[in-house]
Design an enzyme around this catalytic site. Structure first.
Site, PDB file in Angstrom:
ATOM      1  N   TYR A  49       0.764  -1.284   0.034  1.00 16.28           N
ATOM      2  CA  TYR A  49      -0.090   0.025  -0.008  1.00 16.28           C
ATOM      3  C   TYR A  49       0.792   1.272  -0.131  1.00 16.28           C
ATOM      4  O   TYR A  49       0.345   2.356  -0.297  1.00 16.28           O
ATOM      5  CB  TYR A  49      -0.836   0.044   1.195  1.00 16.28           C
ATOM      6  CG  TYR A  49      -1.857  -1.136   1.162  1.00 16.28           C
ATOM      7  CD1 TYR A  49      -2.222  -1.981   0.348  1.00 16.28           C
ATOM      8  CD2 TYR A  49      -2.646  -1.101   2.424  1.00 16.28           C
ATOM      9  CE1 TYR A  49      -2.672  -2.866   0.228  1.00 16.28           C
ATOM     10  CE2 TYR A  49      -3.525  -2.303   2.656  1.00 16.28           C
ATOM     11  CZ  TYR A  49      -3.712  -3.232   1.663  1.00 16.28           C
ATOM     12  OH  TYR A  49      -4.731  -4.209   1.589  1.00 16.28           O
ATOM     13  N   LEU A 186     -17.317  -3.686   1.635  1.00 12.76           N
ATOM     14  CA  LEU A 186     -18.440  -2.969   0.800  1.00 12.76           C
ATOM     15  C   LEU A 186     -18.446  -3.300  -0.686  1.00 12.76           C
ATOM     16  O   LEU A 186     -18.987  -2.474  -1.504  1.00 12.76           O
ATOM     17  CB  LEU A 186     -18.503  -1.633   1.324  1.00 12.76           C
ATOM     18  CG  LEU A 186     -18.800  -1.322   2.866  1.00 12.76           C
ATOM     19  CD1 LEU A 186     -18.654   0.101   3.245  1.00 12.76           C
ATOM     20  CD2 LEU A 186     -20.462  -1.815   3.102  1.00 12.76           C
ATOM     21  N   ILE A 226     -12.938  -4.894   7.606  1.00 15.55           N
ATOM     22  CA  ILE A 226     -12.002  -3.636   7.787  1.00 15.55           C
ATOM     23  C   ILE A 226     -12.257  -2.746   6.543  1.00 15.55           C
ATOM     24  O   ILE A 226     -11.777  -2.432   5.640  1.00 15.55           O
ATOM     25  CB  ILE A 226     -10.303  -4.114   7.472  1.00 15.55           C
ATOM     26  CG1 ILE A 226     -10.323  -5.124   6.170  1.00 15.55           C
ATOM     27  CG2 ILE A 226      -9.941  -4.654   8.790  1.00 15.55           C
ATOM     28  CD1 ILE A 226      -8.840  -5.319   5.848  1.00 15.55           C
ATOM     29  N   LYS A 228     -13.028   0.936   4.565  1.00 12.51           N
ATOM     30  CA  LYS A 228     -12.036   1.954   4.417  1.00 12.51           C
ATOM     31  C   LYS A 228     -12.797   3.278   4.034  1.00 12.51           C
ATOM     32  O   LYS A 228     -14.027   2.978   3.317  1.00 12.51           O
ATOM     33  CB  LYS A 228     -11.046   1.399   3.468  1.00 12.51           C
ATOM     34  CG  LYS A 228      -9.941   2.618   3.220  1.00 12.51           C
ATOM     35  CD  LYS A 228      -9.809   2.799   1.825  1.00 12.51           C
ATOM     36  CE  LYS A 228     -10.574   3.478   0.723  1.00 12.51           C
ATOM     37  NZ  LYS A 228     -10.129   3.597  -0.320  1.00 12.51           N
ATOM     38  N   SER A 229     -12.260   4.492   4.430  1.00  8.78           N
ATOM     39  CA  SER A 229     -12.948   5.563   4.083  1.00  8.78           C
ATOM     40  C   SER A 229     -12.006   6.785   4.434  1.00  8.78           C
ATOM     41  O   SER A 229     -11.215   6.373   5.208  1.00  8.78           O
ATOM     42  CB  SER A 229     -14.313   6.099   4.604  1.00  8.78           C
ATOM     43  OG  SER A 229     -14.706   7.255   4.217  1.00  8.78           O
ATOM     44  N   ARG A 234     -18.238   8.871   7.311  1.00  9.37           N
ATOM     45  CA  ARG A 234     -18.385   7.718   6.683  1.00  9.37           C
ATOM     46  C   ARG A 234     -17.605   6.545   7.464  1.00  9.37           C
ATOM     47  O   ARG A 234     -18.162   5.553   8.021  1.00  9.37           O
ATOM     48  CB  ARG A 234     -17.927   7.452   5.210  1.00  9.37           C
ATOM     49  CG  ARG A 234     -17.927   6.340   4.818  1.00  9.37           C
ATOM     50  CD  ARG A 234     -19.607   5.641   4.639  1.00  9.37           C
ATOM     51  NE  ARG A 234     -20.266   6.473   3.835  1.00  9.37           N
ATOM     52  CZ  ARG A 234     -20.327   6.576   2.390  1.00  9.37           C
ATOM     53  NH1 ARG A 234     -19.647   5.723   1.925  1.00  9.37           N
ATOM     54  NH2 ARG A 234     -21.239   7.338   1.813  1.00  9.37           N
ATOM     55  N   ASN A 238     -19.714   3.484   9.333  1.00 13.11           N
ATOM     56  CA  ASN A 238     -19.277   2.180   9.327  1.00 13.11           C
ATOM     57  C   ASN A 238     -19.044   1.611  10.509  1.00 13.11           C
ATOM     58  O   ASN A 238     -19.199   0.299  11.005  1.00 13.11           O
ATOM     59  CB  ASN A 238     -17.852   2.051   8.451  1.00 13.11           C
ATOM     60  CG  ASN A 238     -17.943   2.465   6.978  1.00 13.11           C
ATOM     61  OD1 ASN A 238     -19.208   2.536   6.767  1.00 13.11           O
ATOM     62  ND2 ASN A 238     -16.886   2.726   6.159  1.00 13.11           N
TER      63      ASN A 238
END
Length: 285
Positions: A49, A186, A226, A228-229, A234, A238
Site C-alpha cells: 500500500y 462493501l 476492515i 475503509k474511508s 463515513r 461504518n
C-alpha cells in the site's frame, strides 16, 4: 466492539479500519487518526500500500496506547523467500515505528510462499508478531499450507461481501481453525451496493444505510471486517453497526444476493498470476 479469538488465543477486534489506496501520507495519517478517535482499535495496512510510514506516524500522534491497537501488515511478493521476508518484516516494523505487529500476512498465494511463511513463523517465535496468516489464499492453497507449515495460519483475508460471501471457503477455514477476514467488505460499491434494493429496504427497518446492513451481515456470520474511508462521517458510520441485529429472515434475503463470484479478479486465472508475479508490482488488494 466484539473480538474474535484466533487459533493461538490472541484476541482480534471483529471490526477494523483499512487503508488500502490511501496513497497520500497526510490523508492517510488523518484517516487513521479519525478512525482511532471514532473508536476503531484495529488498523490494517500492507507493504504494497506504500503507507506503512504514514500509519506509523498516525499511531505515534494518537493518544491511544499502542497496546490497545491491533496492527496488521502484509508481506508483498517482491519480499517473498525466506531471507527477503525476514528483512522486510524488520523494515515494516521500522516504518510502522513499533517493535511488534499483532498480525502479519502473506499478501498473495504465489512465488516462494513457503520460504516467506517460514520467516513469519520465526518472527512469531521471536515475539515480533503476535499472530501470522495469509491473504487471498483459495481453499486448496490454504489447506496445502496448513498441512505443511509448522504453524497453521490464524487468519485468511479474502474478498468477502454480500455479492461474494465465501460460504464454502469459510467452511474450509473453520475446519482448520483459520479466521476469515474480509477485504472490500462493501465491494467498493460494486453492483450499486449503496443503493441495493434489498439492503436499502432492510436498512429502513433499522434506520440504517445499505452499507451498514451489508457490514452487519458479515459480522453476524463471524467475519472480521476492515471497511475503509477517508471521510470522518463515513468512518464513524461504518462503526455504527453494533446496535442492531438482522433477523433470520433478513439474513436469508441478504444470503440470496450471493453470486459466488469475485467482482474484482480471480486469483486462479493465469492472467492474474502473470499480472502479479511478472513485474511483482503492488496491485489490487
Amino acid at each position: 466492539m466484539q473480538s474474535v479469538t484466533l487459533n493461538n488465543g490472541v484476541q482480534m477486534p471483529q471490526e477494523g479500519f483499512g487503508v488500502y489506496q490511501i496513497h497520500d501520507a497526510a490523508t492517510c495519517q488523518q484517516a487513521v487518526l479519525s478512525a482511532l478517535a471514532a473508536g476503531y482499535r484495529s488498523i490494517d495496512t500492507a507493504q504494497a500500500y506504500g503507507n506503512e510510514a504514514a500509519v506509523g506516524t498516525a499511531l505515534q500522534q494518537s493518544s491511544v496506547d499502542r497496546h490497545d491497537i491491533f496492527l496488521t501488515s502484509k508481506i508483498w511478493l517482491s519480499n517473498y523467500g525466506y531471507e527477503a521476508a525476514k528483512v522486510s518484516i524488520d523494515e515494516s516494523l521500522k516504518r510502522l515505528q513499533t517493535d511488534y505487529l499483532d498480525l502479519m500476512l502473506l499478501h498473495q498465494p504465489y512465488c516462494d510462499v513457503y520460504g516467506a511463511y517460514r520467516a513469519l513463523e520465526e518472527a512469531y517465535d521471536a515475539g515480533k508478531i503476535r499472530a501470522i496468516g495469509v491473504s487471498n489464499f483459495y481453499p486448496d492453497r490454504l489447506v496445502d499450507l496448513a498441512l505443511n507449515a509448522r504453524i497453521v495460519p490464524a487468519v485468511n483475508q479474502v474478498e468477502t461481501h454480500v455479492f461474494d460471501q465465501q460460504i464454502a471457503a469459510t467452511q474450509v477455514m473453520a475446519k482448520y481453525g483459520v479466521q476469515i477476514e474480509a477485504w472490500a467488505p462493501l465491494a467498493e460499491g460494486a453492483h450499486d451496493l449503496f443503493t441495493q434494493p434489498v439492503l436499502t429496504r432492510i436498512g429502513r427497518t433499522h434506520q440504517k444505510t445499505a452499507a451498514q446492513v451489508a457490514l452487519r451481515y458479515l459480522l453476524q456470520r463471524g467475519v472480521v471486517i476492515i471497511p475503509k474511508s477517508t471521510h470522518a462521517d463515513r468512518i464513524a458510520e461504518n462503526l455504527a453497526i453494533w446496535d442492531f441485529t438482522l433477523s433470520p429472515t433478513e439474513l436469508d434475503h441478504i444470503r440470496a444476493l450471493d453470486t459466488g463470484k469475485s467482482v474484482f479478479l480471480d486469483h486462479r486465472d493465469p492472467a492474474t498470476v502473470e499480472e502479479f508475479v511478472g513485474p511483482r508490482q503492488a496491485n489490487n488488494h
